[in-house]
Design an enzyme around this catalytic site. Sequence first.
Site, PDB file in Angstrom:
ATOM      1  N   GLU A  53      13.152  -4.770   5.718  1.00 21.97           N
ATOM      2  CA  GLU A  53      11.692  -4.817   5.856  1.00 21.97           C
ATOM      3  C   GLU A  53      11.173  -3.539   6.495  1.00 21.97           C
ATOM      4  O   GLU A  53      11.895  -2.863   7.232  1.00 21.97           O
ATOM      5  CB  GLU A  53      11.300  -6.003   6.754  1.00 21.97           C
ATOM      6  CG  GLU A  53      10.690  -7.179   6.020  1.00 21.97           C
ATOM      7  CD  GLU A  53       9.263  -6.946   5.521  1.00 21.97           C
ATOM      8  OE1 GLU A  53       8.883  -5.801   5.190  1.00 21.97           O
ATOM      9  OE2 GLU A  53       8.514  -7.937   5.460  1.00 21.97           O
ATOM     10  N   ASP A  54       9.905  -3.234   6.245  1.00 22.61           N
ATOM     11  CA  ASP A  54       9.283  -2.085   6.915  1.00 22.61           C
ATOM     12  C   ASP A  54       8.912  -2.432   8.351  1.00 22.61           C
ATOM     13  O   ASP A  54       9.172  -1.678   9.277  1.00 22.61           O
ATOM     14  CB  ASP A  54       8.044  -1.598   6.129  1.00 22.61           C
ATOM     15  CG  ASP A  54       7.023  -2.695   5.835  1.00 22.61           C
ATOM     16  OD1 ASP A  54       7.287  -3.889   6.113  1.00 22.61           O
ATOM     17  OD2 ASP A  54       5.947  -2.363   5.308  1.00 22.61           O
ATOM     18  N   ASP A  61       5.854  -8.073  12.157  1.00 27.89           N
ATOM     19  CA  ASP A  61       4.613  -8.131  12.929  1.00 27.89           C
ATOM     20  C   ASP A  61       4.532  -9.539  13.545  1.00 27.89           C
ATOM     21  O   ASP A  61       5.085  -9.777  14.609  1.00 27.89           O
ATOM     22  CB  ASP A  61       3.474  -7.817  11.953  1.00 27.89           C
ATOM     23  CG  ASP A  61       2.125  -7.653  12.614  1.00 27.89           C
ATOM     24  OD1 ASP A  61       2.069  -7.256  13.786  1.00 27.89           O
ATOM     25  OD2 ASP A  61       1.107  -7.916  11.953  1.00 27.89           O
ATOM     26  N   PHE A  84      -2.042  -0.307  14.541  1.00 30.75           N
ATOM     27  CA  PHE A  84      -1.869  -0.334  13.081  1.00 30.75           C
ATOM     28  C   PHE A  84      -1.271   0.989  12.632  1.00 30.75           C
ATOM     29  O   PHE A  84      -1.827   2.048  12.894  1.00 30.75           O
ATOM     30  CB  PHE A  84      -3.192  -0.597  12.360  1.00 30.75           C
ATOM     31  CG  PHE A  84      -2.968  -1.032  10.949  1.00 30.75           C
ATOM     32  CD1 PHE A  84      -2.595  -2.340  10.663  1.00 30.75           C
ATOM     33  CD2 PHE A  84      -3.076  -0.129   9.902  1.00 30.75           C
ATOM     34  CE1 PHE A  84      -2.343  -2.740   9.356  1.00 30.75           C
ATOM     35  CE2 PHE A  84      -2.833  -0.527   8.588  1.00 30.75           C
ATOM     36  CZ  PHE A  84      -2.467  -1.828   8.324  1.00 30.75           C
ATOM     37  N   ARG A 128       1.131   5.410   1.879  1.00 32.86           N
ATOM     38  CA  ARG A 128       2.557   5.086   1.813  1.00 32.86           C
ATOM     39  C   ARG A 128       3.415   6.343   1.700  1.00 32.86           C
ATOM     40  O   ARG A 128       4.578   6.348   2.087  1.00 32.86           O
ATOM     41  CB  ARG A 128       2.853   4.201   0.589  1.00 32.86           C
ATOM     42  CG  ARG A 128       2.255   2.801   0.672  1.00 32.86           C
ATOM     43  CD  ARG A 128       2.875   1.921  -0.414  1.00 32.86           C
ATOM     44  NE  ARG A 128       2.098   0.728  -0.694  1.00 32.86           N
ATOM     45  CZ  ARG A 128       2.191  -0.411  -0.010  1.00 32.86           C
ATOM     46  NH1 ARG A 128       3.011  -0.476   1.016  1.00 32.86           N
ATOM     47  NH2 ARG A 128       1.459  -1.454  -0.319  1.00 32.86           N
TER      48      ARG A 128
END
Length: 182
Positions: free
Chosen positions: A96-97, A100, A149, A162
């Site tokens: 996963e990036d 959260d 963020f 991205r």
Amino acid sequence: MSEIKTLLSSAQIAERVRELGAAITRDYEGRSLVMVCVLKGSFVFAADLARAIDLPLRIEFLGVRSYGHGTSSSGVVQITYDLGYPIEGEDVLLVEDIVDTGLTIAHLLDLLHTRLPRSIKVCSLLHKPARSVTPVPIDYLGFTIEDRFVVGYGLDRAEIYRNLPFIGTLAPHVYGGEHIPR
Ligand code: IMP
Ligand code: MG
């Protein structure tokens, strides 16, 4: 792009990815591994991580769309692109990036367990513990970050950024302050 402030440089990321790859290579020595990369956010990380792992490696992608309400993900994810091959009996590394709230990973772990892999571990480039809603195991973690963020290195804001080679924070006037649609 003056609206972006660098949080993690490409050199910092590259060094950490090398370390993660070396740890994974050590832990799975003598075995083969299936990387399951969560699209779209993990595609840059996954490409670098795969090349830092020295094992017989299969690479699969899982496309997900999460139904979030305003600032948080609901954890209800729709599979938009499924694995190309079964993972039954395989050692799986879910890539996963960012974790959260943890809801997406928790849901994907439930889903993948139904496919009867031999084992599943989680590798996430980033973790924002301040926003955790459900505890998830992260076996390999790149960086813990504050509740900001972030974009770049695969991560987007409304599908943009991205392709940035580093990870940066967006100025509040760009993302619209506290209310961040995800
Ligand atoms: P979770 O279900 O809340 O853990 O959501 C994780 C997903 O939300 C990630 O895979 C990202 O796509 C997205 N996300 C969470 N935080 C950020 C961020 O700071 N920047 C970009 N995307 C994020
Ligand atoms: Mg996203």
